[in-house]
Design a protein around this motif. Sequence first.
Motif, PDB file in Angstrom:
ATOM      1  N   TYR A   1       2.710   3.925 -52.007  1.00 26.22           N
ATOM      2  CA  TYR A   1       3.546   4.917 -52.704  1.00 26.22           C
ATOM      3  C   TYR A   1       2.656   5.963 -53.416  1.00 26.22           C
ATOM      4  CZ  TYR A   1       7.272   6.543 -55.868  1.00 26.22           C
ATOM      5  OH  TYR A   1       8.190   7.304 -56.566  1.00 26.22           O
ATOM      6  N   CYS A   2       2.969   7.215 -53.217  1.00 28.56           N
ATOM      7  CA  CYS A   2       2.101   8.319 -53.666  1.00 28.56           C
ATOM      8  C   CYS A   2       1.742   8.244 -55.152  1.00 28.56           C
ATOM      9  CB  CYS A   2       2.782   9.661 -53.430  1.00 28.56           C
ATOM     10  SG  CYS A   2       3.283   9.922 -51.754  1.00 28.56           S
TER      11      CYS A   2
ATOM     12  N   LEU B   1      -1.929   8.732 -56.626  1.00 28.62           N
ATOM     13  CA  LEU B   1      -2.283   9.803 -57.566  1.00 28.62           C
ATOM     14  C   LEU B   1      -2.986   9.221 -58.802  1.00 28.62           C
ATOM     15  CD1 LEU B   1       0.947  11.997 -57.303  1.00 28.62           C
ATOM     16  CD2 LEU B   1      -1.384  12.766 -56.771  1.00 28.62           C
TER      17      LEU B   1
ATOM     18  N   ILE C   1      -6.542   8.266 -58.015  1.00 28.32           N
ATOM     19  CA  ILE C   1      -7.422   9.444 -57.954  1.00 28.32           C
ATOM     20  C   ILE C   1      -7.789   9.867 -59.376  1.00 28.32           C
ATOM     21  CG2 ILE C   1      -7.546  11.894 -57.342  1.00 28.32           C
ATOM     22  CD1 ILE C   1      -5.721  11.246 -54.932  1.00 28.32           C
TER      23      ILE C   1
ATOM     24  N   VAL D   1      -7.107  17.068 -53.449  1.00 26.84           N
ATOM     25  CA  VAL D   1      -6.366  15.961 -52.812  1.00 26.84           C
ATOM     26  C   VAL D   1      -5.122  15.636 -53.645  1.00 26.84           C
ATOM     27  CG1 VAL D   1      -6.468  13.522 -52.160  1.00 26.84           C
ATOM     28  CG2 VAL D   1      -8.444  15.011 -51.742  1.00 26.84           C
ATOM     29  N   SER D   2      -5.285  15.593 -54.966  1.00 26.60           N
ATOM     30  CA  SER D   2      -4.137  15.300 -55.834  1.00 26.60           C
ATOM     31  C   SER D   2      -3.042  16.339 -55.648  1.00 26.60           C
ATOM     32  CB  SER D   2      -4.565  15.323 -57.306  1.00 26.60           C
ATOM     33  OG  SER D   2      -5.350  14.229 -57.620  1.00 26.60           O
ATOM     34  N   LYS D   3      -3.438  17.596 -55.589  1.00 26.25           N
ATOM     35  CA  LYS D   3      -2.436  18.672 -55.472  1.00 26.25           C
ATOM     36  C   LYS D   3      -1.650  18.535 -54.173  1.00 26.25           C
ATOM     37  CE  LYS D   3      -4.551  22.260 -58.353  1.00 26.25           C
ATOM     38  NZ  LYS D   3      -5.161  23.609 -58.395  1.00 26.25           N
TER      39      LYS D   3
ATOM     40  N   LEU E   1      -1.241  15.852 -52.374  1.00 32.41           N
ATOM     41  CA  LEU E   1      -0.428  14.624 -52.418  1.00 32.41           C
ATOM     42  C   LEU E   1       0.794  14.818 -53.327  1.00 32.41           C
ATOM     43  CD1 LEU E   1      -0.730  11.891 -51.071  1.00 32.41           C
ATOM     44  CD2 LEU E   1      -1.907  11.060 -53.119  1.00 32.41           C
ATOM     45  N   LEU E   2       0.584  15.491 -54.458  1.00 35.62           N
ATOM     46  CA  LEU E   2       1.704  15.722 -55.400  1.00 35.62           C
ATOM     47  C   LEU E   2       2.788  16.564 -54.730  1.00 35.62           C
ATOM     48  CD1 LEU E   2       2.760  15.346 -58.311  1.00 35.62           C
ATOM     49  CD2 LEU E   2       1.590  17.474 -58.930  1.00 35.62           C
ATOM     50  N   GLU E   3       2.358  17.552 -53.977  1.00 34.23           N
ATOM     51  CA  GLU E   3       3.340  18.419 -53.298  1.00 34.23           C
ATOM     52  C   GLU E   3       4.161  17.598 -52.290  1.00 34.23           C
ATOM     53  OE1 GLU E   3       1.653  21.641 -51.053  1.00 34.23           O
ATOM     54  OE2 GLU E   3       3.598  21.997 -50.058  1.00 34.23           O
TER      55      GLU E   3
ATOM     56  N   HIS F   1       4.585  14.392 -52.166  1.00 31.70           N
ATOM     57  CA  HIS F   1       5.384  13.389 -52.889  1.00 31.70           C
ATOM     58  C   HIS F   1       6.657  14.037 -53.455  1.00 31.70           C
ATOM     59  CE1 HIS F   1       6.326   9.913 -55.263  1.00 31.70           C
ATOM     60  NE2 HIS F   1       6.029  10.466 -56.421  1.00 31.70           N
ATOM     61  N   PHE F   2       6.472  15.224 -54.009  1.00 34.18           N
ATOM     62  CA  PHE F   2       7.593  15.941 -54.644  1.00 34.18           C
ATOM     63  C   PHE F   2       8.656  16.278 -53.592  1.00 34.18           C
ATOM     64  CE2 PHE F   2       7.858  18.558 -58.752  1.00 34.18           C
ATOM     65  CZ  PHE F   2       9.239  18.564 -58.733  1.00 34.18           C
ATOM     66  N   LYS F   3       8.146  16.759 -52.437  1.00 32.91           N
ATOM     67  CA  LYS F   3       9.072  17.243 -51.395  1.00 32.91           C
ATOM     68  C   LYS F   3       9.663  16.110 -50.556  1.00 32.91           C
ATOM     69  CE  LYS F   3       7.178  21.915 -51.231  1.00 32.91           C
ATOM     70  NZ  LYS F   3       6.355  22.940 -50.532  1.00 32.91           N
TER      71      LYS F   3
ATOM     72  N   CYS G   1       9.643  11.815 -51.566  1.00 31.45           N
ATOM     73  CA  CYS G   1      10.180  10.737 -52.408  1.00 31.45           C
ATOM     74  C   CYS G   1      10.953  11.272 -53.616  1.00 31.45           C
ATOM     75  CB  CYS G   1       9.038   9.869 -52.926  1.00 31.45           C
ATOM     76  SG  CYS G   1       8.046   9.140 -51.644  1.00 31.45           S
ATOM     77  N   VAL G   2      10.303  12.211 -54.366  1.00 31.76           N
ATOM     78  CA  VAL G   2      10.935  12.646 -55.625  1.00 31.76           C
ATOM     79  C   VAL G   2      12.289  13.299 -55.327  1.00 31.76           C
ATOM     80  CG1 VAL G   2      10.706  14.189 -57.615  1.00 31.76           C
ATOM     81  CG2 VAL G   2       8.704  12.931 -56.775  1.00 31.76           C
ATOM     82  N   LYS G   3      12.246  14.201 -54.348  1.00 38.26           N
ATOM     83  CA  LYS G   3      13.494  14.922 -54.008  1.00 38.26           C
ATOM     84  C   LYS G   3      14.566  13.925 -53.564  1.00 38.26           C
ATOM     85  CE  LYS G   3      15.039  17.955 -50.603  1.00 38.26           C
ATOM     86  NZ  LYS G   3      14.701  18.694 -49.370  1.00 38.26           N
TER      87      LYS G   3
ATOM     88  N   LEU H   1      17.612  21.299 -57.426  1.00 40.00           N
ATOM     89  CA  LEU H   1      17.371  20.432 -56.259  1.00 40.00           C
ATOM     90  C   LEU H   1      18.676  19.852 -55.731  1.00 40.00           C
ATOM     91  CD1 LEU H   1      14.119  18.419 -57.148  1.00 40.00           C
ATOM     92  CD2 LEU H   1      14.445  20.041 -55.275  1.00 40.00           C
TER      93      LEU H   1
ATOM     94  N   ASP I   1      15.358  24.228 -52.859  1.00 43.05           N
ATOM     95  CA  ASP I   1      14.021  23.605 -52.889  1.00 43.05           C
ATOM     96  C   ASP I   1      12.934  24.548 -53.384  1.00 43.05           C
ATOM     97  OD1 ASP I   1      15.409  21.532 -51.900  1.00 43.05           O
ATOM     98  OD2 ASP I   1      14.197  21.228 -50.081  1.00 43.05           O
TER      99      ASP I   1
ATOM    100  N   ILE J   1      10.689  23.606 -56.259  1.00 41.90           N
ATOM    101  CA  ILE J   1       9.533  22.703 -56.179  1.00 41.90           C
ATOM    102  C   ILE J   1       8.235  23.511 -56.186  1.00 41.90           C
ATOM    103  CG2 ILE J   1       8.323  21.014 -54.735  1.00 41.90           C
ATOM    104  CD1 ILE J   1      11.005  19.982 -53.760  1.00 41.90           C
TER     105      ILE J   1
ATOM    106  N   LEU K   1       5.395  23.424 -59.047  1.00 34.02           N
ATOM    107  CA  LEU K   1       4.032  22.980 -58.742  1.00 34.02           C
ATOM    108  C   LEU K   1       3.015  24.042 -59.168  1.00 34.02           C
ATOM    109  CD1 LEU K   1       4.546  21.271 -55.242  1.00 34.02           C
ATOM    110  CD2 LEU K   1       3.789  20.146 -57.354  1.00 34.02           C
TER     111      LEU K   1
ATOM    112  N   PHE L   1       0.053  23.329 -61.801  1.00 31.99           N
ATOM    113  CA  PHE L   1      -1.379  23.493 -61.466  1.00 31.99           C
ATOM    114  C   PHE L   1      -2.033  24.495 -62.426  1.00 31.99           C
ATOM    115  CE2 PHE L   1      -0.119  22.328 -56.854  1.00 31.99           C
ATOM    116  CZ  PHE L   1      -0.109  20.980 -57.210  1.00 31.99           C
TER     117      PHE L   1
END
Lengths: 110, 110, 110, 110
Positions: free
Chosen positions: A55-56, A60, A63, B73-75, B77-79, B81-83, B85-87, C90, C95, C98, C102, C106
């Motif tokens: 799971y992301c 995260l 990292i 890498v975090s950025k 992955l965060l994107e 993840h957001f688009k 699981c989170v959504k 959302l 979308d 998002i 982000l 950042f």
Amino acid sequence: MGDEINENCSTCETETSGTRTAHHDEKIIKELINRLNRIEGQVRGVKGMIERHVYCDDVLNQITSAQSALDGVSKLLLEKHFKSCVKDRLSQGDDEVIDELLKTIFRMKR
Amino acid sequence: MGDEINENCSTCETETSGTRTAHHDEKIIKELINRLNRIEGQVRGVKGMIERHVYCDDVLNQITSAQSALDGVSKLLLEKHFKSCVKDRLSQGDDEVIDELLKTIFRMKR
Amino acid sequence: MGDEINENCSTCETETSGTRTAHHDEKIIKELINRLNRIEGQVRGVKGMIERHVYCDDVLNQITSAQSALDGVSKLLLEKHFKSCVKDRLSQGDDEVIDELLKTIFRMKR
Amino acid sequence: MGDEINENCSTCETETSGTRTAHHDEKIIKELINRLNRIEGQVRGVKGMIERHVYCDDVLNQITSAQSALDGVSKLLLEKHFKSCVKDRLSQGDDEVIDELLKTIFRMKR
């Protein structure tokens, strides 16, 4: 040797090649290498997590923990650098080390 | 129910074991792994610099560059993840994902 | 009203002028304003320290504390934003929020 | 000794009261004060945005910009501090300034 390289800084002597070097004691070198070995393992661990579809959110956070560990290495190195090269170059009137160090610190801060 | 995956979130299905997983497409996984391979190389590179007594300022800048690469890498992955699981979790009224994500983002910010 | 502005997001309704607005409850607004008043005072305090020739190290730490206080305001605001506008947009399939969020996160991280 | 300032560090003389002070030239003081006036205005601006229910994303970005401006003040101050007090205290063998400065830098980095 004629125009011998001015061994002007006992710690980060400029060798005949003209490049500065660092001379940490063995204990510090060992400490830095141990920490970097662990960080290398953390980065490999993150790869494994991604390959296993972990799971992301967990990835995260792993990292972020590797980055904090890298912060720790930077802090230790900055301290040693300050207390050796920087101090010695300043004591010899080589103020260029200030701008050099400030640039590095501001990059670290980003 | 047999071995059916509990489809409560199409992206980060909670497997029968109750742990969430991520399902990035192969292209993203490859991209993340490539970047992490390079970062692993950078960390090894920093070790080599220390072993070769490279001037601390150069080592500090190399560590900062590895940290920026990890930021990248975090950025990514965060994107993703957001688009995904989170959504999806939000669309199913699972608001817990907001606090979970905010905690992770604030840790990243430190 | 003909081509009425689509009141699509109950929280950050797009007013007839087409700009999004936020609708925090009074309690949150008061909390944010109180914190910002204190931060304004801290910034004025830093000015006074400089005018009184206070030792730089103390001034630097006072600036850091004002920045942490600003961090706190951002965190509170990000949470409220997430749990209102972001969530609502959302849920209506918008979308774009998002990528917008982000980018802001950042920038905060720098 | 009368009311003589203890001249142990030409820049950040320790006054008879034992507290260190800073002595920037007028030009730097004016620059720092101008920047802080603008930041004070930015913080007031953020308050106004919240009172006018401006969309949170815009407010968050305004806070980030105030923080960057504060970063700029810290950087200028750190440079001046380094090139005056720190340099002078080191030249008099007062190494305590290193740990003091490192602590401040690490706080700035958080």
